[in-house]
Design a protein around this motif. Structure first.
Motif, PDB file in Angstrom:
ATOM      1  N   UNK A 118       0.802  -1.151   0.048  1.00 36.16           N
ATOM      2  CA  UNK A 118      -0.071   0.028   0.008  1.00 36.16           C
ATOM      3  C   UNK A 118       0.814   1.114   0.169  1.00 36.16           C
ATOM      4  N   UNK A 119       0.352   2.180  -0.704  1.00 39.53           N
ATOM      5  CA  UNK A 119       1.027   3.549  -0.621  1.00 39.53           C
ATOM      6  C   UNK A 119       0.622   4.141   0.546  1.00 39.53           C
ATOM      7  N   UNK A 120       1.367   4.645   1.567  1.00 39.71           N
ATOM      8  CA  UNK A 120       1.136   5.093   2.988  1.00 39.71           C
ATOM      9  C   UNK A 120       0.022   6.123   2.884  1.00 39.71           C
ATOM     10  N   UNK A 121      -0.990   5.867   3.483  1.00 39.91           N
ATOM     11  CA  UNK A 121      -2.016   6.901   3.647  1.00 39.91           C
ATOM     12  C   UNK A 121      -1.704   8.026   4.750  1.00 39.91           C
TER      13      UNK A 121
ATOM     14  N   UNK B 253       1.704  11.469   1.005  1.00 42.86           N
ATOM     15  CA  UNK B 253       1.049  10.339   1.376  1.00 42.86           C
ATOM     16  C   UNK B 253      -0.024  10.197   0.419  1.00 42.86           C
ATOM     17  N   UNK B 254      -0.814   9.268   0.254  1.00 44.19           N
ATOM     18  CA  UNK B 254      -1.861   8.905  -0.754  1.00 44.19           C
ATOM     19  C   UNK B 254      -3.111   8.336  -0.375  1.00 44.19           C
ATOM     20  N   UNK B 255      -4.101   9.071  -0.773  1.00 45.23           N
ATOM     21  CA  UNK B 255      -5.547   8.705  -0.213  1.00 45.23           C
ATOM     22  C   UNK B 255      -6.440   9.011  -1.610  1.00 45.23           C
ATOM     23  N   UNK B 256      -7.245   7.893  -1.985  1.00 47.16           N
ATOM     24  CA  UNK B 256      -8.185   8.138  -3.078  1.00 47.16           C
ATOM     25  C   UNK B 256      -9.487   8.675  -2.333  1.00 47.16           C
TER      26      UNK B 256
END
Length: 452
Positions: A87-90, A119-122
């Motif tokens: 996972x790309x860190x959220x 950080x990454x969140x969709x």
């Protein structure tokens, strides 16, 4: 021969919600980074850097499987090479704590750590909130008193002051310990069930999985009902209440204003006791610029010994927005010295001179050819002026023949000498003397008009 028709290449643009930081804004990011790093170092924090990609299980265990982040927002994938779930860190805390535990960083004592990065969140992109976003955060691991909680909050206040930001207010709450939350949860669910007709679809989904988050709803039709819900503060035991009052006492003594917000909670499972947010009304509905709190259970959740910890994270994009609203600082000049040259021999000498000037600690831009050629002296001088350089150093056929250079002060006041002919070997000393006022030391120096 038939003419071959060339197809127009499809334009490729950035992924939605993942933005470029262009040179026009880069100086604000650099200003924020330098200021934040200076502030946290003044409190004794050390930098830690963790990978952008972690095992998916890290976030599922730390954040909680029934949170929006894990359920709907994480960028997760299967590594095609070995089948690992990644996972790309959220968010940053889980990775920092994983590193603390993996490398036994608190063996010699508690640690104050800071980090920064993407950080990454969709989620739906909106002002100051993107799918790739940047955070700056601090984690203090191994400290269990209310003093470190207060120190974290005061550190943030100093950062706002140093950045020149106003109208950021502090909201504070305590969510107690697990046993206290469990007692509150029973009563909260019962209360919400008695008002089930007022719950929206999202609240109904969270009712038995994460009811605390319902208290944080932004739905206007639920506000009055939620305001009447049981308050966690009323369920705090003696130790939790003493800890919270300890934080408040230090803040009060240091004149840090705050509002106790009993609806301030955390949607992530690892938080306990102190929680806080710095919020503003200048960014629309997305008003939180920094959020933090205590998370004593997390290291034990990862298999380590019980270790207290507290931290915060702030969204850099939102703070950049506030910096712009507060009066965007002037973009720094490109260099201290711009090298203008005409002719092959002059260009060769310009390269030599450019390296010597850089050795002395000054920033140099040397004029380079474009599709239209090297450009006339007039064209190059326009570029020199546009660069913001304090001085232009000019080399042409006459200068090469005389082993000299013409040095023009680009920001000279009326009545001051604007142009001087300087022997080639003396140009560096001349420039350093002019820019530093005679303080000729070999370190990075800049004119007042050329700050970086």
């Amino acid at each position: 021969m038939s003419e071959i028709k060339k197809e127009k290449a499809e334009k490729i643009v950035a992924v939605k919600g993942m933005n470029d930081v262009l040179p026009g804004d880069a100086h604000l990011w650099e200003l924020f980074q330098n200021t934040a790093q200076s502030v946290v170092q003044s409190y004794g924090f050390q930098q830690i850097r963790t990978p952008i990609v972690e095992n998916t299980a890290l976030f599922a265990r730390a954040i909680g499987a029934v949170t929006d982040i894990v359920e709907k927002e994480m960028y997760s994938f299967t590594d095609s090479m070995n089948g690992d779930q990644l996972t790309l860190r959220p968010e940053g805390t889980a990775g920092v704590v994983r590193a603390v535990l993996e490398h036994n960083l608190v063996y010699e004592g508690p640690k104050r750590l800071w980090y920064t990065g993407p950080m990454f969140r969709h989620e739906k992109p909106q002002r100051g909130r993107y799918r790739q976003f940047f955070q700056f955060g601090c984690e203090a691991v191994g400290f269990n008193g209310p003093d470190i909680d207060a120190e974290m909050i005061m550190l943030c206040r100093r950062l706002w002051d140093d950045l020149g930001l106003e109208n950021i207010r502090l909201e504070l709450n305590s969510i107690g310990d697990a046993e206290e939350r469990a007692r509150h949860r029973v009563d909260l669910i019962a209360y919400l069930e008695s008002h089930e007709t007022l719950l929206d679809a999202e609240a109904k989904r969270r009712l038995h999985t994460n009811p605390l988050r319902i208290l944080d709803t932004k739905n206007p039709t639920m506000q009055e009902m939620v305001n009447g819900a049981p308050k966690l503060l009323d369920y705090l035991g003696e130790e939790s209440l003493a800890h919270f009052n300890g934080v408040r006492k230090i803040l009060d003594h240091n004149n840090i204003p705050y509002v106790i917000n009993p609806r301030l909670v955390r949607g992530i499972d690892y938080y306990n006791r102190t929680v806080f947010e710095w919020v503003t009304d200048e960014l629309g509905a997305q008003g939180t610029v920094c959020a933090g709190g205590r998370y004593d259970p997390l290291i034990q959740m990862f298999g380590g010994k019980p270790t207290p910890a507290v931290g915060f994270a702030m969204g850099i994009e939102r703070l950049i927005e506030l910096m712009k609203a507060a009066g965007e600082p002037d973009q720094p000049n490109q260099c201290d010295v711009y090298l203008v040259h005409q002719g092959e021999q002059a260009q060769l000498q310009a390269f030599v001179l450019g390296e010597r000037i850089r050795d002395a600690g000054l920033d140099v831009v040397m004029h380079a050819s474009t599709a239209n050629g090297p450009g006339s002296f007039k064209t190059q001088m326009k570029k020199a002026d546009g660069s913001g350089a304090a001085f232009a150093v000019i080399l042409g056929e006459d200068e090469v023949a005389n082993h000299s250079a013409s040095v023009k002060a680009m920001r000279a006041e009326e009545g001051e000498q604007q142009q001087s002919t300087v022997p080639f070997d003396d140009v560096v000393d001349f420039l350093v003397d002019q820019i530093t006022g005679g303080d000729n030391h070999h370190y990075h120096v800049h004119d007042e008009n050329c700050k970086h």
